[in-house]
Design a protein around this motif. Structure first.
Motif, PDB file in Angstrom:
ATOM      1  N   GLY A   1       0.927  -1.119  -0.088  1.00 30.41           N
ATOM      2  CA  GLY A   1       0.013  -0.052  -0.024  1.00 30.41           C
ATOM      3  C   GLY A   1       0.832   1.166   0.154  1.00 30.41           C
ATOM      4  N   LEU A   2       2.051   1.207  -0.073  1.00 27.44           N
ATOM      5  CA  LEU A   2       2.885   2.433  -0.007  1.00 27.44           C
ATOM      6  C   LEU A   2       2.716   3.038  -1.305  1.00 27.44           C
ATOM      7  N   PRO A   3       2.419   4.246  -1.360  1.00 26.13           N
ATOM      8  CA  PRO A   3       2.190   4.804  -2.845  1.00 26.13           C
ATOM      9  C   PRO A   3       3.542   4.709  -3.909  1.00 26.13           C
ATOM     10  N   ALA A   4       3.383   4.238  -4.780  1.00 30.40           N
ATOM     11  CA  ALA A   4       4.396   4.166  -5.995  1.00 30.40           C
ATOM     12  C   ALA A   4       5.261   5.261  -6.065  1.00 30.40           C
ATOM     13  N   ASP A   5       4.906   6.442  -5.906  1.00 27.29           N
ATOM     14  CA  ASP A   5       6.081   7.681  -6.109  1.00 27.29           C
ATOM     15  C   ASP A   5       6.855   7.811  -4.643  1.00 27.29           C
ATOM     16  N   ARG A   6       6.771   7.006  -3.612  1.00 28.57           N
ATOM     17  CA  ARG A   6       7.596   7.018  -2.248  1.00 28.57           C
ATOM     18  C   ARG A   6       8.893   6.275  -2.631  1.00 28.57           C
ATOM     19  N   PRO A   7       9.862   6.816  -1.851  1.00 24.79           N
ATOM     20  CA  PRO A   7      11.202   6.203  -2.356  1.00 24.79           C
ATOM     21  C   PRO A   7      11.228   4.837  -1.824  1.00 24.79           C
ATOM     22  N   ASP A   8      10.758   4.340  -0.832  1.00 27.50           N
ATOM     23  CA  ASP A   8      10.839   2.895  -0.300  1.00 27.50           C
ATOM     24  C   ASP A   8       9.586   1.991  -0.887  1.00 27.50           C
ATOM     25  N   ALA A   9       8.956   2.294  -2.114  1.00 24.81           N
ATOM     26  CA  ALA A   9       7.811   1.539  -2.622  1.00 24.81           C
ATOM     27  C   ALA A   9       8.211   0.354  -3.381  1.00 24.81           C
ATOM     28  N   ALA A  10       9.439   0.375  -3.864  1.00 33.12           N
ATOM     29  CA  ALA A  10      10.046  -0.750  -4.634  1.00 33.12           C
ATOM     30  C   ALA A  10      10.814  -1.771  -3.790  1.00 33.12           C
ATOM     31  N   ARG A  11      11.328  -1.284  -2.766  1.00 34.21           N
ATOM     32  CA  ARG A  11      12.006  -1.992  -1.682  1.00 34.21           C
ATOM     33  C   ARG A  11      11.309  -3.166  -1.078  1.00 34.21           C
ATOM     34  N   VAL A  12      12.029  -4.235  -0.680  1.00 34.02           N
ATOM     35  CA  VAL A  12      11.583  -5.327  -0.073  1.00 34.02           C
ATOM     36  C   VAL A  12      11.149  -5.167   1.379  1.00 34.02           C
ATOM     37  N   VAL A  13       9.840  -5.450   1.713  1.00 31.55           N
ATOM     38  CA  VAL A  13       9.352  -5.627   3.034  1.00 31.55           C
ATOM     39  C   VAL A  13       9.598  -6.707   3.565  1.00 31.55           C
ATOM     40  N   PHE A  14       9.234  -8.087   2.921  1.00 32.43           N
ATOM     41  CA  PHE A  14       9.474  -9.412   3.088  1.00 32.43           C
ATOM     42  C   PHE A  14       9.899 -10.171   1.781  1.00 32.43           C
ATOM     43  N   GLY A  15      11.066 -10.812   2.101  1.00 31.18           N
ATOM     44  CA  GLY A  15      11.745 -11.706   1.111  1.00 31.18           C
ATOM     45  C   GLY A  15      12.141 -12.829   1.793  1.00 31.18           C
ATOM     46  N   GLN A  16      12.193 -14.145   0.920  1.00 30.19           N
ATOM     47  CA  GLN A  16      12.555 -15.337   1.146  1.00 30.19           C
ATOM     48  C   GLN A  16      13.002 -16.154  -0.007  1.00 30.19           C
ATOM     49  N   VAL A  17      13.890 -16.829   0.269  1.00 29.86           N
ATOM     50  CA  VAL A  17      14.246 -18.085  -0.669  1.00 29.86           C
ATOM     51  C   VAL A  17      13.957 -19.221   0.194  1.00 29.86           C
ATOM     52  N   VAL A  18      13.176 -20.153  -0.275  1.00 29.36           N
ATOM     53  CA  VAL A  18      13.151 -21.609   0.387  1.00 29.36           C
ATOM     54  C   VAL A  18      13.404 -22.499  -0.698  1.00 29.36           C
ATOM     55  N   ALA A  19      14.355 -23.778  -0.394  1.00 26.31           N
ATOM     56  CA  ALA A  19      14.424 -24.582  -1.129  1.00 26.31           C
ATOM     57  C   ALA A  19      14.010 -26.092  -0.654  1.00 26.31           C
ATOM     58  N   ASP A  20      13.950 -26.788  -1.393  1.00 29.43           N
ATOM     59  CA  ASP A  20      13.427 -28.443  -0.826  1.00 29.43           C
ATOM     60  C   ASP A  20      14.346 -29.087  -0.031  1.00 29.43           C
ATOM     61  N   ASP A  21      15.680 -28.591  -0.209  1.00 28.54           N
ATOM     62  CA  ASP A  21      16.967 -29.465   0.365  1.00 28.54           C
ATOM     63  C   ASP A  21      16.980 -28.687   1.953  1.00 28.54           C
ATOM     64  N   GLY A  22      16.178 -27.875   2.356  1.00 31.83           N
ATOM     65  CA  GLY A  22      16.305 -27.230   3.575  1.00 31.83           C
ATOM     66  C   GLY A  22      16.989 -25.973   3.513  1.00 31.83           C
ATOM     67  N   PHE A  23      17.434 -25.436   2.562  1.00 35.41           N
ATOM     68  CA  PHE A  23      17.987 -24.216   2.768  1.00 35.41           C
ATOM     69  C   PHE A  23      16.778 -23.058   2.639  1.00 35.41           C
ATOM     70  N   ARG A  24      17.110 -22.066   3.466  1.00 32.81           N
ATOM     71  CA  ARG A  24      16.263 -21.122   3.594  1.00 32.81           C
ATOM     72  C   ARG A  24      16.777 -20.079   4.173  1.00 32.81           C
ATOM     73  N   VAL A  25      16.558 -18.701   3.726  1.00 34.90           N
ATOM     74  CA  VAL A  25      16.894 -17.427   3.943  1.00 34.90           C
ATOM     75  C   VAL A  25      16.090 -16.337   3.797  1.00 34.90           C
ATOM     76  N   MET A  26      15.690 -15.338   4.521  1.00 30.54           N
ATOM     77  CA  MET A  26      15.001 -14.251   4.453  1.00 30.54           C
ATOM     78  C   MET A  26      15.507 -13.018   4.377  1.00 30.54           C
TER      79      MET A  26
END
Length: 155
Positions: free
Chosen positions: A39-64
């Motif tokens: 919901g942060l307006p697109a014209d705000r500086p942080d709008a395109a930045r990541v608020v939540f991200g993760q990579v999860v692999a079947d072999d157990g690797f996970r990072v946020m």
């Protein structure tokens, strides 16, 4: 009860690039939600930045990861502080990420991909305590320890 611990990395504008890189190294599914998606307006500086991200692999690797909001610091990570001096590791970092696998070959393949653009602290090679061990600081400033699980004889 079941508990898991997952590294949650804090970036200043590089979270998406870091997560995409980690997915290219370790495989798995990538999930990225931006401040704009919430919901942060697109014209705000942080709008395109990541608020939540993760990579999860079947072999157990996970990072946020996420981008710290409102930061104006450069997106280039600071120079690595971890180094080897007289056979010991010297660092000012509060943590390293550790990846352990079963074979020299499988961990070596991860090492080769993770080393792209990294500063090698200790080359991936046989060690006294493991069939192979290596340490590097990746292009995003995160220090990784990769090793192969040593075989232990049953008690």
């Amino acid at each position: 009860m079941s508990i898991t611990t997952v590294a949650h990395l804090n970036f200043r504008g590089q979270a998406r690039a870091a997560l995409e890189f980690y997915q290219s190294v370790f495989g798995g599914q990538l999930l990225v939600t931006t401040y704009g998606d919430l919901g942060l307006p697109a014209d705000r500086p942080d709008a395109a930045r990541v608020v939540f991200g993760q990579v999860v692999a079947d072999d157990g690797f996970r990072v946020m990861a996420y981008d710290v909001p409102g930061t104006t610091a450069p997106t280039t990570p600071p120079a690595p502080t971890t180094r080897r001096v007289n056979g010991t590791t010297v660092t000012a970092e509060p943590f390293f990420l550790s990846v352990r696998g079963d074979t020299v070959e499988e961990v070596g393949a991860l090492w080769e991909r993770l080393a792209d653009g990294a500063t090698v602290v200790e080359q991936y090679a046989p060690a006294q305590w493991a069939p192979a061990f290596g340490m590097l600081t990746d292009r995003f400033g995160v220090t990784w320890v990769l090793d192969v699980a040593a075989e232990h004889s049953p008690a």
